[in-house]
Design a protein around this motif. Structure first.
Motif, PDB file in Angstrom:
ATOM      1  N   LYS A  31       0.801  -1.118  -0.064  1.00  0.00           N
ATOM      2  CA  LYS A  31       0.037   0.104   0.049  1.00  0.00           C
ATOM      3  C   LYS A  31       0.930   1.145  -0.152  1.00  0.00           C
ATOM      4  O   LYS A  31       0.428   2.365  -0.644  1.00  0.00           O
ATOM      5  CB  LYS A  31      -0.728  -0.048   1.063  1.00  0.00           C
ATOM      6  N   ALA A  32       1.821   1.149   0.717  1.00  0.00           N
ATOM      7  CA  ALA A  32       2.674   2.371   0.877  1.00  0.00           C
ATOM      8  C   ALA A  32       3.561   2.552  -0.396  1.00  0.00           C
ATOM      9  O   ALA A  32       3.558   3.949  -1.009  1.00  0.00           O
ATOM     10  CB  ALA A  32       3.797   2.359   1.939  1.00  0.00           C
ATOM     11  N   PHE A  33       3.940   1.635  -1.163  1.00  0.00           N
ATOM     12  CA  PHE A  33       4.543   1.618  -2.507  1.00  0.00           C
ATOM     13  C   PHE A  33       3.593   1.979  -3.568  1.00  0.00           C
ATOM     14  O   PHE A  33       4.163   3.146  -4.325  1.00  0.00           O
ATOM     15  CB  PHE A  33       5.145   0.505  -2.784  1.00  0.00           C
ATOM     16  N   SER A  34       2.507   1.666  -3.331  1.00  0.00           N
ATOM     17  CA  SER A  34       1.123   2.102  -4.174  1.00  0.00           C
ATOM     18  C   SER A  34       1.041   3.538  -4.022  1.00  0.00           C
ATOM     19  O   SER A  34       0.951   4.346  -5.259  1.00  0.00           O
ATOM     20  CB  SER A  34       0.165   1.377  -4.000  1.00  0.00           C
ATOM     21  N   THR A  35       1.212   4.171  -3.181  1.00  0.00           N
ATOM     22  CA  THR A  35       0.788   5.725  -3.041  1.00  0.00           C
ATOM     23  C   THR A  35       1.785   6.332  -3.458  1.00  0.00           C
ATOM     24  O   THR A  35       1.611   7.616  -3.922  1.00  0.00           O
ATOM     25  CB  THR A  35       0.629   5.920  -1.355  1.00  0.00           C
ATOM     26  N   CYS A  36       3.019   5.818  -3.526  1.00  0.00           N
ATOM     27  CA  CYS A  36       4.137   6.746  -4.183  1.00  0.00           C
ATOM     28  C   CYS A  36       4.463   6.510  -5.794  1.00  0.00           C
ATOM     29  O   CYS A  36       4.972   7.480  -6.329  1.00  0.00           O
ATOM     30  CB  CYS A  36       5.435   6.411  -3.290  1.00  0.00           C
ATOM     31  N   LEU A  37       3.880   5.262  -6.244  1.00  0.00           N
ATOM     32  CA  LEU A  37       4.373   4.917  -7.538  1.00  0.00           C
ATOM     33  C   LEU A  37       3.586   5.730  -8.450  1.00  0.00           C
ATOM     34  O   LEU A  37       4.244   6.117  -9.707  1.00  0.00           O
ATOM     35  CB  LEU A  37       3.791   3.595  -7.774  1.00  0.00           C
ATOM     36  N   THR A  38       2.567   6.510  -8.137  1.00  0.00           N
ATOM     37  CA  THR A  38       2.122   7.508  -9.261  1.00  0.00           C
ATOM     38  C   THR A  38       2.742   8.463  -9.512  1.00  0.00           C
ATOM     39  O   THR A  38       2.914   9.115 -10.606  1.00  0.00           O
ATOM     40  CB  THR A  38       0.539   7.628  -8.699  1.00  0.00           C
ATOM     41  N   HIS A  39       3.258   9.239  -8.401  1.00  0.00           N
ATOM     42  CA  HIS A  39       4.197  10.428  -8.256  1.00  0.00           C
ATOM     43  C   HIS A  39       5.488  10.102  -9.102  1.00  0.00           C
ATOM     44  O   HIS A  39       5.890  10.843  -9.933  1.00  0.00           O
ATOM     45  CB  HIS A  39       4.607  10.883  -6.891  1.00  0.00           C
ATOM     46  N   LEU A  40       5.931   8.847  -8.749  1.00  0.00           N
ATOM     47  CA  LEU A  40       7.247   8.586  -9.443  1.00  0.00           C
ATOM     48  C   LEU A  40       7.079   8.464 -10.891  1.00  0.00           C
ATOM     49  O   LEU A  40       7.918   8.870 -11.549  1.00  0.00           O
ATOM     50  CB  LEU A  40       7.692   7.188  -8.910  1.00  0.00           C
ATOM     51  N   MET A  41       6.046   7.990 -11.351  1.00  0.00           N
ATOM     52  CA  MET A  41       5.663   7.749 -12.797  1.00  0.00           C
ATOM     53  C   MET A  41       5.568   9.249 -13.459  1.00  0.00           C
ATOM     54  O   MET A  41       6.149   9.575 -14.531  1.00  0.00           O
ATOM     55  CB  MET A  41       4.375   7.051 -12.927  1.00  0.00           C
TER      56      MET A  41
END
Length: 315
Positions: free
Chosen positions: A230-240
């Protein structure tokens, strides 16, 4: 023949004149601008109307959508106008485009990385640290930094005298190209400009990388597999979004040194300006459950018509 210097009030964009498939490229530009308009306007409307989305993270997304919309609107319609109708660009319009092109979106991406950092590393204090007031302040600071870094270059370009021609051999007004056309020592203008640009791009990128290194460090300490996911998922969008912004940008700066043609450079220079604004709303819409719900509510919203067979809830 001696150079003739003049101060021009208009510039001419030689945009796509040398491409055989000009019609195809024009259609592609229309399609990109259409998707950019629809996507970013939809994101802004959804965040404005849905009270559940009026939180700091979504305000950042809304601000990014406004910047993307402004950037695309200052670039693509002018390119299409140069291709289809008139290649003449007023001096003031050229300077507005110059400011838009060099408006430092990277500062906003840095503040968004800080938002994710606090959300993951210090979630209990997130609401007290990242507030709507802080989002507004960070947006103001981003614009102030942009003004203080970009305006001096605009004033510098405004003072230039041009030699022989006012024809810009590309699809947009670019600082380096305009300096090349002027009667000045090119390197004396290029080196300071490139240095400032590099510093102001690398410093925010370094801050983003540092934030995410700390985020990864904190996530790896989470014992629950579901919690880490869940934590990685919240950040992946911004990283993309960061990747879509920086990768084309660095390609546009690296490839010209490899000896590519002017036609290829034109395409490479355009891509970082028009592709990220198109993909950003798509990424946020498909990767974010709350955004998807908000969009579906907006699209599928229907007025409930009372059943004529019922009165006050009774049949």
């Amino acid at each position: 023949m001696e150079n003739v210097t003049f101060s021009t009030m208009v510039f001419i964009l030689e945009c796509l004149d040398y491409y055989q498939q000009k019609n195809l490229i024009t259609i592609i530009l229309f399609f990109i601008y259409f998707l950019t308009l629809i996507g970013n306007i939809l994101v802004i409307i959804v965040i404005t109307l849905d009270h559940q989305l009026q939180t700091p993270m979504y305000f950042y997304i809304g601000i990014l959508a406004c910047i993307d919309l402004t950037c695309s609107t200052n670039i693509i319609p002018r390119m299409l106008c140069a291709v289809l109708f008139d290649q003449v660009v007023p001096r003031i319009a050229c300077f507005v485009q110059l400011y838009t092109l060099h408006h430092l979106e990277t500062f906003l991406l840095t503040f968004m990385a800080f938002d994710r950092y606090v959300a993951v590393v210090n979630p209990l204090r997130y609401r007290s640290i990242v507030t709507n007031k802080m989002v507004t302040l960070s947006f103001v600071v981003s614009n102030i930094l942009s003004i203080f870094t970009v305006v001096p270059f605009l004033l510098q370009v405004n003072s230039l005298q041009f030699c022989r021609t006012n024809v810009i051999p590309y699809c947009m007004c670019d600082y380096i190209t305009m300096v090349r056309l002027a009667c000045v020592d090119f390197l004396s203008f290029l080196i300071p400009g490139s240095t400032v640009c590099a510093v102001l791009q690398i410093f925010p990128l370094g801050s983003i990388i540092f934030s995410y290194s700390k985020i990864v460090e904190a996530v790896l300490k989470i014992s629950s597999k579901e919690g880490r996911k869940k934590a990685f998922s919240t950040c992946l969008t911004h990283l993309m979004v960061v990747g879509i912004f920086y990768i084309p940008f660095f390609i546009a700066y690296v490839l010209p040194s490899t000896g590519i043609s002017a036609e290829e450079y034109n395409i490479i220079a355009i891509i970082p300006c028009i592709i990220p604004p198109m993909f950003n709303p798509i990424i946020y819409s498909f990767r974010n459950k709350e955004m998807k719900k908000g969009i579906l509510k907006l699209i599928c919203k229907r007025r409930v018509v009372p059943d004529p067979t019922t009165v006050n809830g009774h049949i």
